[in-house]
Design a protein around this motif. Structure first.
Motif, PDB file in Angstrom:
ATOM      1  N   HIS A  78       0.822  -1.221   0.000  1.00 15.50           N
ATOM      2  CA  HIS A  78       0.000   0.000   0.000  1.00 15.50           C
ATOM      3  C   HIS A  78       0.849   1.261   0.000  1.00 15.50           C
ATOM      4  O   HIS A  78       1.605   1.498   0.944  1.00 15.50           O
ATOM      5  CB  HIS A  78      -0.921   0.026   1.224  1.00 15.50           C
ATOM      6  CG  HIS A  78      -1.785   1.255   1.274  1.00 15.50           C
ATOM      7  ND1 HIS A  78      -2.770   1.505   0.346  1.00 15.50           N
ATOM      8  CD2 HIS A  78      -1.797   2.322   2.114  1.00 15.50           C
ATOM      9  CE1 HIS A  78      -3.358   2.656   0.634  1.00 15.50           C
ATOM     10  NE2 HIS A  78      -2.787   3.179   1.694  1.00 15.50           N
ATOM     11  N   HIS A  80       1.202   5.546  -2.005  1.00 23.25           N
ATOM     12  CA  HIS A  80       0.791   6.580  -2.946  1.00 23.25           C
ATOM     13  C   HIS A  80       2.106   7.213  -3.397  1.00 23.25           C
ATOM     14  O   HIS A  80       2.513   8.248  -2.882  1.00 23.25           O
ATOM     15  CB  HIS A  80      -0.115   7.618  -2.256  1.00 23.25           C
ATOM     16  CG  HIS A  80      -1.169   7.000  -1.374  1.00 23.25           C
ATOM     17  ND1 HIS A  80      -2.331   6.480  -1.871  1.00 23.25           N
ATOM     18  CD2 HIS A  80      -1.205   6.788  -0.029  1.00 23.25           C
ATOM     19  CE1 HIS A  80      -3.059   5.987  -0.859  1.00 23.25           C
ATOM     20  NE2 HIS A  80      -2.390   6.152   0.262  1.00 23.25           N
ATOM     21  N   HIS A 225      -9.013   2.139   1.376  1.00 19.49           N
ATOM     22  CA  HIS A 225      -8.671   2.363   2.790  1.00 19.49           C
ATOM     23  C   HIS A 225      -9.875   1.891   3.599  1.00 19.49           C
ATOM     24  O   HIS A 225     -10.994   2.355   3.356  1.00 19.49           O
ATOM     25  CB  HIS A 225      -8.446   3.851   3.059  1.00 19.49           C
ATOM     26  CG  HIS A 225      -7.272   4.431   2.315  1.00 19.49           C
ATOM     27  ND1 HIS A 225      -7.401   5.277   1.239  1.00 19.49           N
ATOM     28  CD2 HIS A 225      -5.936   4.284   2.513  1.00 19.49           C
ATOM     29  CE1 HIS A 225      -6.194   5.627   0.807  1.00 19.49           C
ATOM     30  NE2 HIS A 225      -5.288   5.033   1.560  1.00 19.49           N
ATOM     31  N   HIS A 263      -4.941  -0.715   6.012  1.00 16.14           N
ATOM     32  CA  HIS A 263      -5.021  -0.312   7.429  1.00 16.14           C
ATOM     33  C   HIS A 263      -5.724  -1.338   8.322  1.00 16.14           C
ATOM     34  O   HIS A 263      -5.088  -1.948   9.154  1.00 16.14           O
ATOM     35  CB  HIS A 263      -5.635   1.079   7.599  1.00 16.14           C
ATOM     36  CG  HIS A 263      -4.890   2.129   6.838  1.00 16.14           C
ATOM     37  ND1 HIS A 263      -3.539   2.294   6.989  1.00 16.14           N
ATOM     38  CD2 HIS A 263      -5.289   3.034   5.903  1.00 16.14           C
ATOM     39  CE1 HIS A 263      -3.125   3.262   6.188  1.00 16.14           C
ATOM     40  NE2 HIS A 263      -4.161   3.719   5.521  1.00 16.14           N
ATOM     41  N   ASP A 314       2.295   2.858   3.237  1.00 14.71           N
ATOM     42  CA  ASP A 314       1.401   3.992   2.995  1.00 14.71           C
ATOM     43  C   ASP A 314       2.200   5.081   2.278  1.00 14.71           C
ATOM     44  O   ASP A 314       3.381   4.910   1.963  1.00 14.71           O
ATOM     45  CB  ASP A 314       0.747   4.503   4.285  1.00 14.71           C
ATOM     46  CG  ASP A 314      -0.603   5.187   4.003  1.00 14.71           C
ATOM     47  OD1 ASP A 314      -0.935   5.407   2.815  1.00 14.71           O
ATOM     48  OD2 ASP A 314      -1.328   5.492   4.957  1.00 14.71           O
TER      49      ASP A 314
HETATM   50 ZN   LIG Z   1      -3.090   5.229   2.029  1.00 11.99          ZN
END
Ligand SMILES: [Zn+2]
Length: 455
Positions: A78, A80, A225, A263, A314
């Motif tokens: 996960h 970005h 998420h 998460h 993340d």
């Molecule tokens: Zn995220």
């Protein structure tokens, strides 16, 4: 004829061979070979074993790694990546999301920003031993171009959200963007296009249901998420008559084997049972979750329930690094602390969640995640001569508690070397950095114009 010359005559041809390695296979038995051998032909692993195996193959390139660890490439479930351009800005500001992230994204998210940020993220990940990553952002077709160029593997999720964003004015437009992207990349050997509905509370029930149906129809992943905050729980409870976010997703028919949930902090045993029942993958993002003080996901309970779970970083505004090696230490130690148990979350579990477990979380375990015959040759080499890695009694322990991301020496994806002796071979690292630094000036200006300070 002697046995040796017989072996020589019978040698099979190969492209690449790692020899004299501490091989962590991460196969079912977690087999480890001292002075082991890994043989690659085309994009696949064709043999894994002990020192003797080397004599059975004649490879065009033989790399004697002199005891270094040879292991599956790490999988970041996960991130970005494009947000690297915003990294370390306003880090500890309490309402940072509204003061920094949203205004910056509203002004600056565009094809250029996505490309420049992804290129930097890619280089950081390759240098940190990540060979596959799962991304959620805008303009994922731009991210795809950068992944194609550097030679990594990725699952790229095009964001769907109910508000107007840079690449779509509403959720329907986001879904259409995703469908076009899926059509464009569905046959790419290293890129898996996907849907990425931002979260349950930022999308309507109808949108979540439509994406679930389309994902089954097109057989593509859905990244979301899920169960991240108390605010999310409130909104979903109100919408669903008291259900938890996970139970709500099950109730509306949006949990299935294509889903990867990032998460999963705010979950109970009933939620874990649902995640298992619907074969959902989970991305466990320890450093981001503890930095934002959101909580610690019950990863140990999910492992015990045999839920598909892997490590994620993340985004770089959350974590702030993109290499999963930086997660190892925190994952192992925080679970010990919250469980008051020094035996909790042992290094083998951590390395599993970074390799084959992460592959399972992305439903890609048939292709990647372990060094086994027939799998993709996604392989990294860790320098065990670095002072922090000496001595090495237990390679799992050394990796989890001692390794730095810059101990990754070489990195290979699909049989191609992307990094050798810490030099990235497929893109110009300096050029990537210079472009990102230039873009940081644009970011700085934008923050100042918005009346916030650079902090
Ligand atoms: Zn995220």
């Amino acid at each position: 004829m002697s046995a040796i010359s017989f072996a020589g005559l019978a040698a099979q041809s190969a492209d690449f061979m790692f020899t004299n390695a501490t091989v962590l296979t991460m196969n079912e038995q977690k087999a480890v070979y001292e002075q082991g051998t890994v043989v690659v032909k085309d994009d696949k692993i064709i043999a894994v074993g002990d020192a003797e195996l080397a004599s059975e193959y004649k490879a065009q390139t033989v790399m004697d790694v002199a005891g270094d660890i040879v292991m599956p490439g790490l999988i970041n479930t996960h991130t970005h990546a494009s947000m690297t351009v915003f990294r370390s800005l306003g880090d500890d500001v309490p309402d940072r999301l509204h003061r920094y992230i949203f205004p910056l994204e509203a002004k600056l998210v565009a094809r250029d920003m996505v490309r420049i940020g992804a290129q930097l993220g890619n280089v950081e990940m390759v240098k940190g031993g990540v060979t596959t990553y799962a991304d959620m952002y805008y303009f994922e077709d731009e991210v795809a171009k950068t992944v194609d160029e550097i030679g990594m593997r990725a699952v790229l999720g095009q964001t769907v959200i109910q508000f107007p964003v840079a690449d779509a004015e509403n959720a329907q437009a986001g879904i259409q963007y995703a469908l076009n992207f899926i059509e464009q990349y569905k046959d790419h050997p290293r890129i898996t296009p996907a849907f990425a509905p931002h979260a349950p509370y930022t999308n309507t029930t109808e949108t979540l249901q439509e994406i679930s149906r389309l994902s089954l129809e097109h057989d593509v992943p859905v990244m979301i998420h899920l169960a991240e905050s108390a605010r999310e729980r409130e909104v979903i409870a109100e919408r669903s008559g008291g259900l938890s976010p996970v139970a709500y997703m099950a109730d509306i028919g949006a949990l299935n084997h294509n889903l990867v949930a990032a998460h999963a902090i705010d979950i109970d045993d009933a939620d874990i049972a649902l995640l298992k029942q619907y074969d959902v993958g989970v991305a466990h993002n320890m450093s981001a979750n503890i930095k934002s003080a959101k909580g610690v996901s019950p990863a140990i309970d999910m492992l015990a329930a045999d839920v598909r779970i892997g490590l994620g970083t993340d985004g770089p505004m959350s974590g702030n690094t993109l290499s999963t090696i930086d997660e190892f230490n925190q994952v192992a130690k925080v679970h010990k602390l919250v469980n008051r148990d020094r035996a909790a979350m042992p290094p083998t579990d951590v390395i599993e969640m970074a390799t084959i477990g992460a592959a399972r979380a992305l439903h890609m375990e048939d292709e990647i995640g372990s060094l086994e015959v027939g799998k993709q040759a996604d392989i990294i080499v860790i320098d065990t001569k670095a002072p922090n890695m000496v001595p090495m009694y237990n390679p799992y322990s050394a990796l989890v508690y001692s390794a730095y991301a810059n101990n990754v020496q070489h990195s290979m994806v699909a049989g191609e070397l992307l990094m050798k002796d810490r030099q990235v071979l497929t893109v110009d690292e300096n050029q990537v950095r210079i472009e990102a630094q230039k873009f940081a000036d644009v970011v700085r200006q934008s923050v100042i114009e918005s009346g916030e300070e650079i902090r």
